[in-house]
Design an enzyme around this catalytic site. Structure first.
Site, PDB file in Angstrom:
ATOM      1  N   ASP A   1       0.835  -1.201   0.000  1.00  0.00           N
ATOM      2  CA  ASP A   1       0.000   0.000   0.000  1.00  0.00           C
ATOM      3  C   ASP A   1       0.874   1.258   0.000  1.00  0.00           C
ATOM      4  OD1 ASP A   1      -2.285   1.921   1.038  1.00  0.00           O
ATOM      5  OD2 ASP A   1      -3.269   0.042   0.547  1.00  0.00           O
ATOM      6  N   ASP A   2       0.306   2.369   0.392  1.00  0.00           N
ATOM      7  CA  ASP A   2       0.922   3.692   0.318  1.00  0.00           C
ATOM      8  C   ASP A   2       2.284   3.721   1.009  1.00  0.00           C
ATOM      9  OD1 ASP A   2       1.224   6.386  -0.106  1.00  0.00           O
ATOM     10  OD2 ASP A   2      -0.603   6.980   0.948  1.00  0.00           O
TER      11      ASP A   2
ATOM     12  N   ARG B   1      -6.945  16.152   2.849  1.00  0.00           N
ATOM     13  CA  ARG B   1      -5.888  15.141   3.052  1.00  0.00           C
ATOM     14  C   ARG B   1      -4.547  15.639   2.503  1.00  0.00           C
ATOM     15  NH1 ARG B   1      -4.083   9.699   1.199  1.00  0.00           N
ATOM     16  NH2 ARG B   1      -3.901   8.369   3.031  1.00  0.00           N
TER      17      ARG B   1
ATOM     18  N   LYS C   1      -4.325  -1.386  -6.656  1.00  0.00           N
ATOM     19  CA  LYS C   1      -5.370  -0.792  -5.820  1.00  0.00           C
ATOM     20  C   LYS C   1      -5.398   0.689  -6.187  1.00  0.00           C
ATOM     21  CE  LYS C   1      -6.928  -0.202  -1.020  1.00  0.00           C
ATOM     22  NZ  LYS C   1      -8.178  -0.977  -1.110  1.00  0.00           N
ATOM     23  N   TRP C   2      -6.378   1.082  -7.003  1.00  0.00           N
ATOM     24  CA  TRP C   2      -6.458   2.446  -7.554  1.00  0.00           C
ATOM     25  C   TRP C   2      -7.303   3.282  -6.611  1.00  0.00           C
ATOM     26  CZ3 TRP C   2      -5.540   3.768 -13.132  1.00  0.00           C
ATOM     27  CH2 TRP C   2      -5.851   5.098 -13.421  1.00  0.00           C
ATOM     28  N   ASP C   3      -6.640   4.185  -5.899  1.00  0.00           N
ATOM     29  CA  ASP C   3      -7.318   4.967  -4.865  1.00  0.00           C
ATOM     30  C   ASP C   3      -7.584   6.388  -5.360  1.00  0.00           C
ATOM     31  OD1 ASP C   3      -8.472   5.470  -2.409  1.00  0.00           O
ATOM     32  OD2 ASP C   3      -6.728   4.848  -1.246  1.00  0.00           O
ATOM     33  N   MET C   4      -8.481   7.092  -4.648  1.00  0.00           N
ATOM     34  CA  MET C   4      -8.827   8.479  -4.980  1.00  0.00           C
ATOM     35  C   MET C   4      -9.411   9.085  -3.710  1.00  0.00           C
ATOM     36  SD  MET C   4     -11.055  10.996  -5.998  1.00  0.00           S
ATOM     37  CE  MET C   4     -11.330  12.164  -7.303  1.00  0.00           C
ATOM     38  N   ASN C   5      -8.604   9.895  -2.999  1.00  0.00           N
ATOM     39  CA  ASN C   5      -8.901  10.194  -1.607  1.00  0.00           C
ATOM     40  C   ASN C   5      -9.475  11.573  -1.316  1.00  0.00           C
ATOM     41  OD1 ASN C   5      -8.359   7.991   0.318  1.00  0.00           O
ATOM     42  ND2 ASN C   5      -6.387   7.925  -0.723  1.00  0.00           N
TER      43      ASN C   5
ATOM     44  N   CYS D   1     -10.987   2.059  -5.567  1.00  0.00           N
ATOM     45  CA  CYS D   1     -11.075   2.537  -4.193  1.00  0.00           C
ATOM     46  C   CYS D   1     -11.141   4.055  -4.229  1.00  0.00           C
ATOM     47  CB  CYS D   1      -9.858   2.082  -3.391  1.00  0.00           C
ATOM     48  SG  CYS D   1      -9.796   2.698  -1.697  1.00  0.00           S
TER      49      CYS D   1
ATOM     50  N   ASP E   1     -13.327   2.023   4.101  1.00  0.00           N
ATOM     51  CA  ASP E   1     -12.103   1.994   4.896  1.00  0.00           C
ATOM     52  C   ASP E   1     -12.347   1.438   6.296  1.00  0.00           C
ATOM     53  OD1 ASP E   1     -10.459   2.974   2.938  1.00  0.00           O
ATOM     54  OD2 ASP E   1     -10.451   5.037   3.671  1.00  0.00           O
TER      55      ASP E   1
END
Length: 710
Positions: free
Chosen positions: A345-346, A422, A455-459, A504, A526
């Site tokens: 992950d990140d 964020r 894991k394509w995230d967008m926060n 995600c 989450d």
């Protein structure tokens, strides 16, 4: 046999699915009008419904505001318009003029109807599209609008479709609401008179609601009653407006964008609205959900037949403290559990040591991965797992090399603050150069490391959603952003056919049929607290199949709630979808590792039922009784029952639960106890859950049909 038929003398079109019919016609003014949506009809029966509208009760009423296939802004229409246009001379009306139709069969066997129109005065062309298939009751609808003139115009509203319900004694609306870490909370409320709007103004599908709805008379249950539902295949801002009129009519319209937005159309330009699909079912909410699940698996997901692998994700174990040595150690423990996909992950890239810096600089951090990601990826594969990586391609930290080089790439308005959420800003994917940049580094990264999973995230949501220097940029931004996002993913997957992707957005912020058409699963929330997850998963399952729902087992006490739940309960909650593990395995005891490995092995034996079987929600999450779900194979040969109980009260009893979809007259063996049950008993009298004593107990019961005696 054609699934689309036409009666020329009455102008009635009939669309036929395995169990339902949909009928429409053109009225005397040329407007497309709804006739029926419900149980099967013959064409002759549908023609019986083609009667003229009664005259308006007074000069204040105008045309009925429910009943057209795409209500327009114009004439004596006073309801919410699905199509609203502003021409170059300021006119905002539209008048239907039919110009033809087309019926054809697609390469995959679907049958399509297109009805073509133009405005009577202006060169604006509108096509209403309908698609039906022989294996599903889901009807796909969308609208295509073309500026056929030599002057620009603006689409103030361009919905995909409007749906009309038959007269009912009452109406109830089902939908989900929530927020970050509390998504997909199911609500069923009596539909009020007037207009009810569900919407996202955030640039993403949103955590707060989801672009689908179900409507019934207020009498439907999980197993009984007529239900009408629809879902929009779009991953940006959207709006669905439901209307209940004083004269007993109800319908809804939906499409991209929200109030106050518009889409410019230059001469010759075309706007294709996304699919707004609908389904009618006569056997309750459960049947509606199963229709959506089957449709998604058969006609939406890129690789629906594949089993979702058991994955491990490093986030809750390490946070941003990611390095090669630590990840290799976690990978060894994950492999021993039976994990099939290891996801970093990140924190693996650039100057990323917290959420304050480094986002946008997508190269492995040299102090953490001195030889790049190759040695870690190789070790993960040596351990028998696939290798995955977390990315957030649409975002940038102001403290990054990317932002310092391209401050103009983010969404912003001149002379306004650039609001950070964020500690990050949104890259303007509506710009072709930004989208191409993202595609470029993604395809290079995936190819160089043979990455199996992203894991394509967008926060964060959009703010200051402007595009300085681009004429009409702000107006085009919302739709062009999503289409470029889709394009990047499509190009990436074409380059790397073995790549699989999870959608995600800080949890469940981007879940819809549009993104599922190009990804393989979603991250529902989450919040990994297993007790909370039962509620989230219940709402998620109303439309989306378990195959698309990523679920993790994480540590106790939970990072979000502080709740301590047994490892078995946490596993059983996550086994209701695509199982993942996210705990700090370095801190798991030997006993926990053994139990976890046994539960992973148990899941692998039944995941074909969870991910591809029929879902029956036997008992919803509740503080009063156990929550129970059942997954059954298409041939009825196997079934899995998962049950969870919270904190029982004195006097509570776990009553037998009646099962569904078993083979009549067959017998089923319980794989855990060896007990044999008659299907007639399980169907009519129920299965005793045999939940262990104590708080937060759970049980998984795998039933296998016994061979017939010779």
């Amino acid at each position: 046999m054609s699934l689309i038929s036409f009666a020329p003398h009455t102008g009635v079109w009939l669309l036929t699915t395995p169990h339902t019919s949909y009928a429409l016609r053109l009225d005397a003014s040329g407007a497309p009008c709804h006739l029926a949506w419900g149980p099967r009809l013959t064409l002759a029966a549908a023609e019986e419904l083609a009667v003229p509208e009664p005259p308006a009760a007074s000069s204040f009423e105008g045309r009925p505001s429910v009943g057209e296939e795409l209500p327009v802004d114009g004439g004596v229409r006073f309801g919410p318009p699905s199509l609203q246009v502003r021409f170059a001379d300021g006119s905002r009306a539209f008048e239907w003029q039919p110009t033809g139709h087309r019926v054809h069969q697609t390469a995959d066997g679907a049958h399509e109807l297109a009805l073509f129109f133009r405005d009577r005065r202006y060169p604006l062309q509108v096509a209403l599209h309908y698609r039906v298939r022989a294996d599903t009751d889901v009807i796909e609808r969308w609208t295509v609008i073309r500026n056929g003139g030599d002057e620009p115009l603006t689409l103030l509203r361009a919905d995909s479709a409007a749906w009309t319900l038959p007269p009912l004694p009452d109406y109830r609306l089902s939908h989900v609401t929530g927020q970050w870490s509390a998504e997909s909370r199911l609500r069923r409320d009596r539909l009020p008179y007037g207009e009810t709007v569900l919407t996202s103004r955030r640039g993403i599908t949103s955590h707060h609601t989801n672009p689908w709805l179900m409507v019934d008379s207020g009498e439907a249950t999980e197993d009984h009653g007529r239900v009408w539902s629809a879902a929009l295949a779009w991953s940006g801002s959207w709006r669905i407006t439901t209307q209940r009129t004083p004269d007993g009519r109800t319908g809804f319209t939906g499409g991209v964008g929200h109030d106050g937005t518009g889409v410019p159309l230059t001469p010759g330009e075309e706007f294709a609205a996304p699919v707004f699909a609908g389904v009618f079912t006569a056997d309750g909410f459960g049947a509606a959900s199963r229709a959506w699940h089957a449709y998604t698996l058969a006609h939406v997901l890129p690789h629906p037949d594949e089993p979702a692998p058991v994955l491990y994700n490093s986030w809750e174990a390490t946070g941003f403290d990611v390095d090669e040595v630590g990840q290799k150690a976690l990978a060894e423990r994950a492999a021993a559990l039976g994990v099939e996909l290891y996801v970093v992950d990140d924190g693996w890239f650039g100057g990323r040591r917290s959420d304050r810096a480094g986002l946008g600089d997508w190269t492995p951090a040299p102090d953490r991965f001195p030889d790049g990601l190759g040695p870690l990826a190789d070790r993960v594969r040596e351990l028998g797992m696939r290798f995955g990586l977390w990315v957030e391609p649409e975002m940038v930290n102001p403290d990054s090399d990317l932002y310092r080089a391209h401050p103009d790439w983010v969404l912003h308005l001149p002379d306004r603050s650039r609001s950070e959420l964020r500690n990050q800003l949104v890259l303007n994917f509506a710009r072709r150069d930004v989208a191409d940049w993202a595609y470029g580094w993604l395809t290079e990264l995936v190819g160089a490391h043979r990455i199996d999973f992203l894991k394509w995230d967008m926060n964060r949501a959009f703010s200051e959603a402007g595009w300085p220097g681009q004429q009409d940029g702000a107006d085009r931004l919302g739709t062009q952003y999503v289409r470029h996002l889709y394009g990047v993913i499509d190009r990436l997957r074409a380059d790397h056919p073995g790549l699989r992707i999870e959608s995600c957005s800080g949890g469940g912020g981007r879940i819809d049929l549009g993104i599922l058409g190009r990804t393989d699963q979603t991250w529902a929330s989450d919040n990994t607290d297993a007790a909370d997850r039962l509620w989230i998963q219940h709402g998620f399952s109303q439309i989306y199949p378990a195959r698309t729902m990523g679920c993790w087992v994480t540590d106790a006490p939970n990072q979000f709630t502080g709740r301590r739940l047994p490892l078995r309960f946490r596993f059983h909650a996550a086994m209701a979808g695509a199982l993942g593990i996210g705990g700090d395995l370095e801190r798991w005891s030997e006993a926990e590792l053994r139990e976890g490995a046994a539960l992973v092995a148990e899941y692998k034996k039944v995941r074909h039922l969870v991910q591809h079987g029929r879902l029956d929600r036997l008992s919803p999450p509740s503080d009063e009784s156990p929550a129970v779900v059942q997954y059954t194979s298409a041939d009825g040969s196997e079934s899995l029952v998962l049950a969870w109980r919270g904190v029982p009260r004195p006097g509570d009893a776990d009553l037998p639960v009646r099962l569904r979809a078993l083979t009549p007259a067959a017998r089923y063996r319980d794989g855990r106890t060896g007990a044999v049950h008659h299907a007639s008993v399980l169907d009519h009298y129920g299965l005793r859950l045999d939940l262990p004593a104590g708080d937060w107990s759970s049980v998984a019961t795998h039933l296998v049909r016994e061979p017939e005696a010779v």
